[in-house]
Design an enzyme around this catalytic site. Structure first.
Site, PDB file in Angstrom:
ATOM      1  CB  THR A   1      93.108 124.377  59.787  1.00  0.00           C
ATOM      2  OG1 THR A   1      93.735 124.852  60.975  1.00  0.00           O
ATOM      3  CG2 THR A   1      91.758 123.773  60.145  1.00  0.00           C
TER       4      THR A   1
ATOM      5  N   GLY B   1      68.918  98.605  50.901  1.00  0.00           N
ATOM      6  CA  GLY B   1      68.752  99.637  49.881  1.00  0.00           C
ATOM      7  C   GLY B   1      68.697  99.049  48.480  1.00  0.00           C
TER       8      GLY B   1
ATOM      9  CE  LYS C   1      74.299 106.046  38.158  1.00  0.00           C
ATOM     10  NZ  LYS C   1      75.728 105.922  38.517  1.00  0.00           N
TER      11      LYS C   1
ATOM     12  N   GLY D   1      69.320 108.981  42.510  1.00  0.00           N
ATOM     13  CA  GLY D   1      70.096 109.146  43.726  1.00  0.00           C
ATOM     14  C   GLY D   1      69.560 110.260  44.595  1.00  0.00           C
ATOM     15  CG  ASN D   2      70.863 110.718  48.519  1.00  0.00           C
ATOM     16  OD1 ASN D   2      69.850 110.519  49.163  1.00  0.00           O
ATOM     17  ND2 ASN D   2      71.910 109.915  48.585  1.00  0.00           N
TER      18      ASN D   2
ATOM     19  CE1 TYR E   1      72.602  93.668  54.940  1.00  0.00           C
ATOM     20  CE2 TYR E   1      70.337  94.439  55.067  1.00  0.00           C
ATOM     21  CZ  TYR E   1      71.685  94.687  55.176  1.00  0.00           C
ATOM     22  OH  TYR E   1      72.134  95.951  55.522  1.00  0.00           O
TER      23      TYR E   1
ATOM     24  CG  ASP F   1      71.487 102.341  46.773  1.00  0.00           C
ATOM     25  OD1 ASP F   1      70.861 101.645  47.601  1.00  0.00           O
ATOM     26  OD2 ASP F   1      72.196 103.297  47.118  1.00  0.00           O
TER      27      ASP F   1
ATOM     28  CB  THR G   1      75.424 110.510  49.756  1.00  0.00           C
ATOM     29  OG1 THR G   1      75.072 111.216  48.558  1.00  0.00           O
ATOM     30  CG2 THR G   1      75.116 111.373  50.961  1.00  0.00           C
TER      31      THR G   1
ATOM     32  CG  ASP H   1      70.946 104.693  40.246  1.00  0.00           C
ATOM     33  OD1 ASP H   1      70.230 104.622  41.253  1.00  0.00           O
ATOM     34  OD2 ASP H   1      72.193 104.776  40.287  1.00  0.00           O
TER      35      ASP H   1
END
Length: 239
Positions: free
Chosen positions: A170, A92, A14, A9-10, A85, A94, A118, A7
């Site tokens: 803040t 995606g 893994k 990712g950005n 869909y 994922d 993300t 897998d």
């Protein structure tokens, strides 16, 4: 028979190692080069790759020299899942893998998969394996970075273990806005999905899953290997 699911990712990749269909181990936070090194030591028969970005041809070739067969998950690949869909070509990979993983771990049960990465995705998987669609929302780190990037004076802050509702500075006001805002969002979406389908399992995965798991008022399952489990099932379905 030993399979490996990858897998990407950005930021990191893994891998999940499966033997005779049973999940054995997950190795996170790997670079492209480290993936090849691990696969060389594992010597899997079959490999499946899911990536949110373009996969380098040379890297794929290196995997093909190690395994008997390497598959790259794409939208037209046959799946043990029905996709309802409107634009399946944009869905995606994922999200597909996580939905299939939910069906493997919770067969014949309705599932809501919340992937806290993300971006955050809230996907509804109806028994017995129907992907109904979902929601895409900015993730926690993206929200912090957006406030800093698109304003002149707001600092770049991060979440902390304890976040009060009423920010007294803040920094703490921003932390409350992101963390408590996300919790309100998560709770509302769970409420709405639960009205669509009864007895729904809430499954969390992704990098921020552990952070939010104990803060969510609904029972939930944190399954970090969810996408990998789904990928292995898709691999078995196609070989």
């Amino acid at each position: 028979m030993k399979n490996v699911a990858i897998d990407i990712g950005n930021t990191f990749a893994k891998i999940g190692i499966f033997e005779n269909g049973v999940f054995q181990q997950m190795i996170p936070q790997l670079s492209y080069e480290q993936v090849v090194v691990h696969l060389s030591s594992i010597q899997p028969q079959y490999v499946i790759v899911s990536s949110v970005r373009q996969v380098e041809a040379g890297w794929l070739e290196a995997l093909q020299n190690i395994a008997t067969k390497v598959l790259v998950l794409h939208n037209a690949m046959p799946l043990p899942l029905e996709k309802r869909y409107d634009t399946p070509e944009t869905l995606g990979v994922d999200r597909i893998a996580a939905a299939v993983g939910a069906g493997v771990l919770f067969p014949q049960q309705h599932c809501m998969v919340i992937d806290l990465g993300t971006c955050i995705t809230y996907d509804l998987v109806e028994a017995p394996g129907i992907f109904q669609g979902g929601i895409i929302s900015p993730g926690m780190q993206m929200r912090f970075k957006a406030m800093h990037t698109f304003t002149g004076k707001l600092p770049l802050v991060e979440a902390e273990p304890s976040v009060a509702l009423l920010g007294k500075s803040t920094k703490t006001a921003m932390q409350s806005g992101v963390v408590n805002g996300l919790l309100a969002e998560i709770h509302d979406f769970i409420d709405q999905y639960s009205r669509l389908l009864t007895k729904i399992n809430v499954i969390l995965c992704g990098g921020d899953a552990t952070f939010f798991a104990n803060r969510i008022k609904y029972p939930n399952f944190v399954i970090h290997e969810l996408v990998l489990v789904g990928l292995n099932r898709i691999l078995e379905y196609n070989v």
